[in-house]
Design an enzyme around this catalytic site. Structure first.
Site, PDB file in Angstrom:
ATOM      1  N   ASP A  18       0.811  -1.218   0.000  1.00  0.00           N
ATOM      2  CA  ASP A  18       0.000   0.000   0.000  1.00  0.00           C
ATOM      3  C   ASP A  18       0.842   1.264   0.000  1.00  0.00           C
ATOM      4  O   ASP A  18       0.379   2.312   0.399  1.00  0.00           O
ATOM      5  CB  ASP A  18      -0.946  -0.002   1.212  1.00  0.00           C
ATOM      6  CG  ASP A  18      -0.184  -0.117   2.528  1.00  0.00           C
ATOM      7  OD1 ASP A  18       1.011  -0.465   2.495  1.00  0.00           O
ATOM      8  OD2 ASP A  18      -0.785   0.137   3.584  1.00  0.00           O
ATOM      9  N   LYS A  24       4.671   1.016  15.948  1.00  0.00           N
ATOM     10  CA  LYS A  24       3.614   1.920  16.445  1.00  0.00           C
ATOM     11  C   LYS A  24       3.762   2.273  17.928  1.00  0.00           C
ATOM     12  O   LYS A  24       2.885   1.973  18.757  1.00  0.00           O
ATOM     13  CB  LYS A  24       2.237   1.313  16.161  1.00  0.00           C
ATOM     14  CG  LYS A  24       2.011   1.063  14.667  1.00  0.00           C
ATOM     15  CD  LYS A  24       0.601   0.752  14.297  1.00  0.00           C
ATOM     16  CE  LYS A  24       0.408   0.628  12.794  1.00  0.00           C
ATOM     17  NZ  LYS A  24       1.055  -0.482  12.122  1.00  0.00           N
ATOM     18  N   ASP A  53       2.111   6.139   2.434  1.00  0.00           N
ATOM     19  CA  ASP A  53       1.323   4.929   2.698  1.00  0.00           C
ATOM     20  C   ASP A  53      -0.123   5.301   2.398  1.00  0.00           C
ATOM     21  O   ASP A  53      -0.654   6.244   2.989  1.00  0.00           O
ATOM     22  CB  ASP A  53       1.502   4.554   4.181  1.00  0.00           C
ATOM     23  CG  ASP A  53       0.625   3.396   4.602  1.00  0.00           C
ATOM     24  OD1 ASP A  53      -0.528   3.334   4.157  1.00  0.00           O
ATOM     25  OD2 ASP A  53       1.078   2.567   5.402  1.00  0.00           O
TER      26      ASP A  53
HETATM   27  N1  GDD Z   1      -0.383 -11.926   3.314  1.00  0.00           N
HETATM   28  C1  GDD Z   1      -0.632 -11.112   4.328  1.00  0.00           C
HETATM   29  N2  GDD Z   1      -1.113 -11.614   5.503  1.00  0.00           N
HETATM   30  N3  GDD Z   1      -0.406  -9.779   4.159  1.00  0.00           N
HETATM   31  C2  GDD Z   1      -0.661  -8.963   5.212  1.00  0.00           C
HETATM   32  C3  GDD Z   1      -1.160  -9.419   6.435  1.00  0.00           C
HETATM   33  C4  GDD Z   1      -1.406 -10.838   6.575  1.00  0.00           C
HETATM   34  O1  GDD Z   1      -1.835 -11.338   7.608  1.00  0.00           O
HETATM   35  N4  GDD Z   1      -1.310  -8.366   7.274  1.00  0.00           N
HETATM   36  C5  GDD Z   1      -0.931  -7.277   6.583  1.00  0.00           C
HETATM   37  N5  GDD Z   1      -0.543  -7.624   5.330  1.00  0.00           N
HETATM   38  C6  GDD Z   1      -0.023  -6.730   4.296  1.00  0.00           C
HETATM   39  C7  GDD Z   1      -0.938  -5.568   3.950  1.00  0.00           C
HETATM   40  O2  GDD Z   1      -1.753  -5.893   2.836  1.00  0.00           O
HETATM   41  C8  GDD Z   1       0.039  -4.458   3.591  1.00  0.00           C
HETATM   42  O3  GDD Z   1       0.427  -4.489   2.230  1.00  0.00           O
HETATM   43  C9  GDD Z   1       1.257  -4.769   4.441  1.00  0.00           C
HETATM   44  O4  GDD Z   1       1.137  -6.147   4.840  1.00  0.00           O
HETATM   45  C10 GDD Z   1       1.376  -3.872   5.689  1.00  0.00           C
HETATM   46  O5  GDD Z   1       0.154  -3.901   6.403  1.00  0.00           O
HETATM   47  P1  GDD Z   1      -0.595  -2.551   6.825  1.00  0.00           P
HETATM   48  O6  GDD Z   1      -1.863  -2.956   7.466  1.00  0.00           O
HETATM   49  O7  GDD Z   1      -0.638  -1.608   5.698  1.00  0.00           O
HETATM   50  O8  GDD Z   1       0.394  -2.051   7.956  1.00  0.00           O
HETATM   51  P2  GDD Z   1       0.619  -0.564   8.490  1.00  0.00           P
HETATM   52  O9  GDD Z   1       0.497   0.433   7.422  1.00  0.00           O
HETATM   53  O10 GDD Z   1      -0.230  -0.372   9.699  1.00  0.00           O
HETATM   54  O11 GDD Z   1       2.143  -0.639   8.990  1.00  0.00           O
HETATM   55  C11 GDD Z   1       3.149  -1.172   8.148  1.00  0.00           C
HETATM   56  O12 GDD Z   1       3.542  -0.254   7.156  1.00  0.00           O
HETATM   57  C12 GDD Z   1       4.192   0.962   7.648  1.00  0.00           C
HETATM   58  C13 GDD Z   1       4.594   1.767   6.429  1.00  0.00           C
HETATM   59  O13 GDD Z   1       3.530   2.056   5.657  1.00  0.00           O
HETATM   60  C14 GDD Z   1       4.349  -1.558   9.037  1.00  0.00           C
HETATM   61  O14 GDD Z   1       5.229  -2.316   8.228  1.00  0.00           O
HETATM   62  C15 GDD Z   1       5.037  -0.332   9.608  1.00  0.00           C
HETATM   63  O15 GDD Z   1       6.211  -0.707  10.315  1.00  0.00           O
HETATM   64  C16 GDD Z   1       5.412   0.627   8.496  1.00  0.00           C
HETATM   65  O16 GDD Z   1       6.009   1.813   9.024  1.00  0.00           O
HETATM   66 MG    MG Z   2      -0.055   0.404   5.449  1.00  0.00          MG
END
Ligand code: GDD
Ligand code: MG
Length: 349
Positions: free
Chosen positions: A107, A158, A218
């Protein structure tokens, strides 16, 4: 070199836009976010991709298939129950045995030079390299502290505002050496951010921090999704096909635009668009394929997906309208998302 995309998240924060679509398939100027990211990767010669899916996998698979139509070779690894980011990486282990490989949160959009990041990874002799970017409010992200040689010291996912120790955050792009995968437990949900990275640091593994990221976003919330489009209009985020500085009105493919309509660039038009007399479209408007904009409408700072009908006299400002919506009834909508039967307020200033 191969790349793994984590595309299994539910996209909860992007609802209602993600009621029918998984987050990586939301259109960014008419093209699914995932495809925009693939296109960028291809320019660095990366064509073999593993997709780790979970939420609405059929939607992604139906669109990309084997990848052949997109000049890619795509493998799918699906989970029945979410394995978390670390579990998803472990689950795809069989595809990564020899060389270092990229991992992407699906994303995000960025201008990271992946070739340079790989050279950095090798130069630092790292087990893992994490791309980082600087943000003002790190609490919503993975916060990284690093030393003078650009190796991570701590990784905290977080943290509460008072626990924030750095403004550099995980940008969601990694390079992993395949050997490091043996440190991720199998067969259960694992978070790469909460469990794997802290544990690797405890074990003294080398996690290098790559800072060559100028533009980064993001797209996980509607406000950020909107911002990505505004950034594209301003040229901060570059999309291949359109340069709005040179060509403020992009598109017009088979469009029927009344001579009495006004288009104020930058505007992105999809195919077969109809715009009636007296309508004012733009600035900063995305009008998806087959949209019909009625007489004397006003569409500004807004994103319309495909097959949207806007009835005569309606104003849509700072808003997002998903596929097949018909917008009428009231004369003016501001900071609203419409998707199916749902609507929601947008928190933008
Ligand atoms: N296959 C799979 N299975 N993919 C997953 C799962 C799962 O259980 N959970 C999350 N994802 C994928 C999401 O589709 C996304 O592309 C990515 O992993 C990160 O998940 P998000 O839900 O977008 O996380 P976030 O935005 O809260 O936090 C993450 O991204 C930040 C940067 O944008 C973390 O990696 C943070 O450390 C980071 O700063
Ligand atoms: Mg994200």
């Amino acid at each position: 070199m191969k790349a793994l995309f984590l595309v299994g998240g539910k996209g909860t924060r992007l609802r209602p836009l993600t009621e029918k679509l998984p987050k990586p398939m939301v259109p960014v100027m008419g093209v699914p976010l995932l495809q925009r990211n693939f296109d960028r990767l291809k320019t660095f010669g990366i064509q073999e991709i593993v997709l780790s899916t979970c939420y609405k996998p059929e939607c992604i698979e139906q669109y990309f298939g084997s990848g052949a139509n997109y000049g890619l070779q795509i493998h799918y690894v699906s989970e029945d129950l979410p394995l978390g980011t670390g579990g998803a990486i472990k689950n795809a282990e069989r595809y990564f045995d020899k060389e270092p490989f990229f991992i992407f949160n699906a994303d995000i959009i960025s201008d990271i030079n992946f070739g340079e990041m790989l050279r950095f990874h090798k130069r630092k002799n790292a087990d893992v390299t994490i791309a980082v970017t600087r943000v003002d409010n790190p609490s919503a992200y993975g916060v990284i502290e690093y030393d003078d040689h650009d190796y991570a010291i701590t990784f905290r996912e977080k943290p509460k505002p008072h626990e924030v120790v750095s403004h550099y955050i995980n940008a969601g792009v990694y390079i992993f050496n395949p050997q490091i995968l043996k440190h991720i437990p199998a067969g259960r949900p694992v978070s790469v951010e909460r469990e794997v990275f802290p544990k690797l640091l405890e074990k003294g593994k080398r996690i290098a921090v790559y800072k060559g990221c100028n533009y980064w976003l993001d797209l996980g919330t509607p406000e950020k999704y909107m911002q990505a489009h505004m950034d594209a209009f301003q040229g901060l985020y570059r999309i291949d096909e359109a340069d709005f500085e040179k060509e403020p009105i992009y598109g017009r493919f088979n469009a029927k635009i009344s001579g009495k309509a006004i288009l104020r660039g930058p505007v992105y038009l999809g195919k077969d668009v109809r715009i009636e007399a007296g309508a004012i479209v733009g600035p900063n408007a995305v009008i998806g394929d087959r949209c019909c904009i009625g007489k004397k409408c006003r569409i500004e700072n807004s994103i319309l997906w495909n097959d949207v009908t806007v009835e005569n006299g309606v104003e849509i400002i700072d808003s997002i309208v998903a596929d097949e919506c018909r917008v009428g009834l009231s004369t003016s909508y501001e900071k609203v998302i419409f998707a199916g039967d749902a609507s929601k307020r947008l928190a933008i200033s």
